[in-house]
Design a protein around this motif. Structure first.
Motif, PDB file in Angstrom:
ATOM      1  N   HIS A  23       0.840  -1.211   0.000  1.00 57.68           N
ATOM      2  CA  HIS A  23       0.000   0.000   0.000  1.00 57.68           C
ATOM      3  C   HIS A  23       0.868   1.252   0.000  1.00 57.68           C
ATOM      4  O   HIS A  23       0.572   2.228   0.699  1.00 57.68           O
ATOM      5  CB  HIS A  23      -0.948   0.021   1.198  1.00 57.68           C
ATOM      6  CG  HIS A  23      -1.758  -1.226   1.326  1.00 57.68           C
ATOM      7  ND1 HIS A  23      -2.475  -1.732   0.284  1.00 57.68           N
ATOM      8  CD2 HIS A  23      -1.942  -2.063   2.374  1.00 57.68           C
ATOM      9  CE1 HIS A  23      -3.076  -2.845   0.668  1.00 57.68           C
ATOM     10  NE2 HIS A  23      -2.762  -3.067   1.921  1.00 57.68           N
ATOM     11  N   GLY A  24       2.000   1.224  -0.714  1.00 54.37           N
ATOM     12  CA  GLY A  24       2.828   2.434  -0.890  1.00 54.37           C
ATOM     13  C   GLY A  24       3.973   2.572   0.087  1.00 54.37           C
ATOM     14  O   GLY A  24       4.886   3.359  -0.140  1.00 54.37           O
ATOM     15  N   VAL A  25       3.950   1.826   1.207  1.00 53.29           N
ATOM     16  CA  VAL A  25       5.027   1.930   2.204  1.00 53.29           C
ATOM     17  C   VAL A  25       6.098   0.887   1.878  1.00 53.29           C
ATOM     18  O   VAL A  25       5.785  -0.295   1.686  1.00 53.29           O
ATOM     19  CB  VAL A  25       4.486   1.706   3.632  1.00 53.29           C
ATOM     20  CG1 VAL A  25       5.618   1.629   4.648  1.00 53.29           C
ATOM     21  CG2 VAL A  25       3.508   2.821   4.002  1.00 53.29           C
ATOM     22  N   ARG A  26       7.355   1.324   1.829  1.00 56.12           N
ATOM     23  CA  ARG A  26       8.459   0.411   1.496  1.00 56.12           C
ATOM     24  C   ARG A  26       8.458  -0.791   2.436  1.00 56.12           C
ATOM     25  O   ARG A  26       8.391  -0.637   3.656  1.00 56.12           O
ATOM     26  CB  ARG A  26       9.801   1.127   1.675  1.00 56.12           C
ATOM     27  CG  ARG A  26      10.102   2.218   0.698  1.00 56.12           C
ATOM     28  CD  ARG A  26      11.428   2.867   1.058  1.00 56.12           C
ATOM     29  NE  ARG A  26      12.539   1.970   0.841  1.00 56.12           N
ATOM     30  CZ  ARG A  26      13.629   2.264   0.136  1.00 56.12           C
ATOM     31  NH1 ARG A  26      13.768   3.460  -0.416  1.00 56.12           N
ATOM     32  NH2 ARG A  26      14.600   1.380   0.000  1.00 56.12           N
ATOM     33  N   ASP A  27       8.604  -1.990   1.868  1.00 62.96           N
ATOM     34  CA  ASP A  27       8.606  -3.205   2.691  1.00 62.96           C
ATOM     35  C   ASP A  27       9.873  -3.309   3.536  1.00 62.96           C
ATOM     36  O   ASP A  27       9.827  -3.783   4.671  1.00 62.96           O
ATOM     37  CB  ASP A  27       8.488  -4.452   1.800  1.00 62.96           C
ATOM     38  CG  ASP A  27       7.092  -4.608   1.207  1.00 62.96           C
ATOM     39  OD1 ASP A  27       6.132  -4.016   1.763  1.00 62.96           O
ATOM     40  OD2 ASP A  27       6.962  -5.311   0.183  1.00 62.96           O
ATOM     41  N   ASP A  28      11.015  -2.885   2.965  1.00 54.69           N
ATOM     42  CA  ASP A  28      12.272  -3.026   3.721  1.00 54.69           C
ATOM     43  C   ASP A  28      12.256  -2.114   4.944  1.00 54.69           C
ATOM     44  O   ASP A  28      12.580  -2.518   6.067  1.00 54.69           O
ATOM     45  CB  ASP A  28      13.496  -2.750   2.835  1.00 54.69           C
ATOM     46  CG  ASP A  28      13.445  -1.424   2.084  1.00 54.69           C
ATOM     47  OD1 ASP A  28      12.418  -0.713   2.157  1.00 54.69           O
ATOM     48  OD2 ASP A  28      14.443  -1.064   1.422  1.00 54.69           O
ATOM     49  N   VAL A  29      11.837  -0.875   4.759  1.00 54.83           N
ATOM     50  CA  VAL A  29      11.793   0.085   5.870  1.00 54.83           C
ATOM     51  C   VAL A  29      10.756  -0.362   6.901  1.00 54.83           C
ATOM     52  O   VAL A  29      11.000  -0.322   8.110  1.00 54.83           O
ATOM     53  CB  VAL A  29      11.505   1.508   5.339  1.00 54.83           C
ATOM     54  CG1 VAL A  29      11.233   2.481   6.467  1.00 54.83           C
ATOM     55  CG2 VAL A  29      12.673   1.992   4.478  1.00 54.83           C
ATOM     56  N   PHE A  30       9.616  -0.836   6.406  1.00 58.40           N
ATOM     57  CA  PHE A  30       8.565  -1.287   7.326  1.00 58.40           C
ATOM     58  C   PHE A  30       9.067  -2.436   8.196  1.00 58.40           C
ATOM     59  O   PHE A  30       8.891  -2.434   9.424  1.00 58.40           O
ATOM     60  CB  PHE A  30       7.313  -1.716   6.545  1.00 58.40           C
ATOM     61  CG  PHE A  30       6.210  -2.169   7.443  1.00 58.40           C
ATOM     62  CD1 PHE A  30       5.356  -1.242   8.021  1.00 58.40           C
ATOM     63  CD2 PHE A  30       6.037  -3.509   7.756  1.00 58.40           C
ATOM     64  CE1 PHE A  30       4.347  -1.642   8.897  1.00 58.40           C
ATOM     65  CE2 PHE A  30       5.042  -3.919   8.618  1.00 58.40           C
ATOM     66  CZ  PHE A  30       4.188  -2.982   9.188  1.00 58.40           C
ATOM     67  N   ALA A  31       9.743  -3.415   7.582  1.00 59.52           N
ATOM     68  CA  ALA A  31      10.225  -4.580   8.352  1.00 59.52           C
ATOM     69  C   ALA A  31      11.258  -4.134   9.390  1.00 59.52           C
ATOM     70  O   ALA A  31      11.269  -4.633  10.520  1.00 59.52           O
ATOM     71  CB  ALA A  31      10.829  -5.616   7.412  1.00 59.52           C
ATOM     72  N   ALA A  32      12.101  -3.189   9.006  1.00 58.79           N
ATOM     73  CA  ALA A  32      13.123  -2.706   9.957  1.00 58.79           C
ATOM     74  C   ALA A  32      12.447  -2.001  11.134  1.00 58.79           C
ATOM     75  O   ALA A  32      12.832  -2.190  12.298  1.00 58.79           O
ATOM     76  CB  ALA A  32      14.096  -1.763   9.249  1.00 58.79           C
ATOM     77  N   LEU A  33      11.419  -1.216  10.858  1.00 60.33           N
ATOM     78  CA  LEU A  33      10.707  -0.515  11.937  1.00 60.33           C
ATOM     79  C   LEU A  33       9.960  -1.514  12.820  1.00 60.33           C
ATOM     80  O   LEU A  33       9.909  -1.363  14.042  1.00 60.33           O
ATOM     81  CB  LEU A  33       9.725   0.505  11.354  1.00 60.33           C
ATOM     82  CG  LEU A  33      10.363   1.694  10.636  1.00 60.33           C
ATOM     83  CD1 LEU A  33       9.288   2.539   9.951  1.00 60.33           C
ATOM     84  CD2 LEU A  33      11.187   2.562  11.598  1.00 60.33           C
TER      85      LEU A  33
END
Ligand code: AHR
Length: 509
Positions: free
Chosen positions: A70-80
């Protein structure tokens, strides 16, 4: 001060050069005394529309070649997600007082971001995108409404749009835009830095506006924690006068404090992110340790106002390292080094010490801005030394802070002197102890002894780097990364050698 001993334990198994060992520090934890719960929100984040943070850093849009949900980077999301982010403050900062929420719902309206260089805000990341992100992360929401250039009606409408449960036009509009259930606003501030970018207000004028606006901030069936914009860099008179307002305690639960670590303490030449001299290691850490005194000073001002409730809180909703900008990069992008990791850990130890009065802090900021957790370059992502500190400190979320005493040598540089080691400790829900240890000496390993540890078993990790400005890049993403720590159980004591410029977390069972 205890007698100097040579390396008691030798070096930790880090694959780095050992530095000369300095005198020993003895750490004592008062297990029977409790400071209070370290609210998970002490580890909260700050997401402002600024530079390369929202657009490119976090949000790429559904049509991007970069993997996203839904537009949010998967890599950044997983790190957060791995950081267990407890709460996120949005949309600013200075930007909050320019933000018109209708630009970011339904049909989007681009606008110039006049707070940060006039870049165009496409507003494709708006209310739905923020609340959906927080919901996916399991994070609480902290909204800063636009007092500076907005109206009380606009702000009240936004709250109704977000939280409305009935059949009102605004709740229906939210449903028509794809969200049937209301969201929750957990924290709300009216205005940001209102003594400065938020409108250059006199404190009594702001206090009048705050009490007026707060009277209309209805969030359906919920009551956000209401936060007042407070002092910055020690301008405590502002907080004092705002809190003088006889009704401010009726409509707010706490006041904010902003304090940034500028290596030189000079806003016109803050110092470089990398390649800095030892003098700027020392001056940056000396400045960051001022946080303790600023918290105490602000709590003193709160306590001097009898009309505020006993649990009136202090929200350190902007803090972190701020250095000179990097040419060719987006606004407020800065490299993040081992010095940032030490700054983060020193502040977190201070916040643990004040766990009973500081329920939330928000490091500035999350991605590609100031002391960021994460830096992105196109499709690549780098976890910074500060990220690793936040990940290592997750055992402290919700743990009970315990008083700690240290007896050991100072680190000295010229006229600057402060204790080389810093520590905090907390009891976790299962009864284990989490202990954070920082060696702020950039040159020497320090032997540490933890008295009366009562350990059946101990494990730990240590973060250090081969230079004061050691940092991670796309080419070398693992230069600064946590390693297993070597800790010796010696009867009722634990001993170890903490490497120069390092942050350690031990778990004692
Ligand atoms: O974090 C960057 C800026 O610093 C924020 O927008 C403002 O509140 C503060 O001055």
């Amino acid at each position: 001060m205890k007698a100097a001993i040579c390396s008691l334990l030798g070096v930790l198994s880090l694959g780095i050069m050992a530095t000369p060992a300095s005198a020993q520090t003895v750490v004592s934890i008062e297990r029977e005394a409790e400071i209070g719960t370290i609210e998970p929100e002490v580890y909260s984040q700050f997401l402002e529309h600024l530079g390369g943070q929202v657009y490119g850093g976090l949000w790429v849009g559904e049509d991007s070649d970069i993997a996203n949900t839904h537009g949010v980077r998967d890599d950044v999301f997983a790190a957060l997600q791995a950081l267990q982010v407890p709460a996120i403050r949005w949309p600013g900062g200075c930007y909050a007082d320019l933000y018109h929420w209708r630009d970011g719902v339904g049909e989007r309206t681009p606008r110039e971001n006049m707070a940060w260089g006039g870049t165009e805000e496409p507003n494709t990341f708006g209310t739905h995108e923020f609340f959906n992100l927080a919901e996916r992360l399991g994070a609480k929401t902290y909204l800063n409404v636009n007092l500076g250039s907005g109206t009380v009606e606009e702000a009240a409408d936004w709250l109704e749009y977000i939280t409305g449960t009935g059949e009102t036009a605004l709740a229906q509009e939210r449903r028509a835009n794809g969200r049937s259930e209301p969201w929750t606003i957990d924290y709300l501030s009216i205005g940001n830095e209102t003594w400065g970018c938020g409108g250059r207000m006199r404190p009594d004028y702001y206090a009048d506006l705050y009490t007026h606006w707060a009277s209309f901030m209805f969030a359906d069936e919920q009551k956000p924690v209401m936060i007042v914009a407070g002092p910055h860099d020690g301008n405590i008179e502002f907080a004092d006068e705002v809190l003088d307002h006889p009704m401010i305690g009726d409509v707010s639960s706490g006041i904010s404090l902003h304090f940034y670590t500028l290596p030189t303490s000079d806003w016109s030449a803050k110092g470089a992110a990398i390649g800095f001299p030892e003098s700027e290691w020392a001056s940056a850490l000396e400045r960051t340790l001022r946080m303790d005194g600023l918290i105490e000073q602000t709590l003193g001002v709160i306590d001097a106002h009898d009309h505020l409730g006993e649990d009136y809180g202090l929200y350190v909703d902007e803090w972190g390292m701020w250095v000179d900008e990097t040419e060719g990069k987006s606004s407020l992008w800065q490299q993040n080094t081992m010095r940032d990791a030490v700054v983060a850990a020193l502040n977190l130890n201070i916040f643990h010490k004040h766990a009973d009065r500081v329920p939330m802090t928000n490091i500035a900021q999350m991605v590609n801005v100031l002391q960021a957790m994460i830096l992105t370059e196109g499709e690549d992502m780098v976890l910074t030394p500060t990220y690793h500190v936040y990940e290592m400190f997750t055992p402290f979320h919700g743990a009970t802070s315990l008083p700690v005493e240290l007896d050991g040598p100072d680190y000295r540089y010229g006229d600057i002197a402060f204790p080389a080691l810093s520590a905090s400790a907390a009891r976790m829900a299962d009864g284990s102890l989490a202990v954070a240890l920082v060696n702020a000496d950039p040159n020497s390993d320090h032997a540490v002894t933890l008295e009366r540890a009562g350990a059946r078993s101990v494990s730990g990790r240590v973060l250090t780097g081969d230079a004061m400005d050691a940092h991670n890049t796309v080419a070398q993403p693992g230069r600064v990364a946590p390693q297993p720590a070597e800790i010796r159980v010696d009867g009722d004591r634990l001993t170890a050698s903490l490497p120069a410029r390092s942050v350690s977390v031990w778990i004692i069972k």
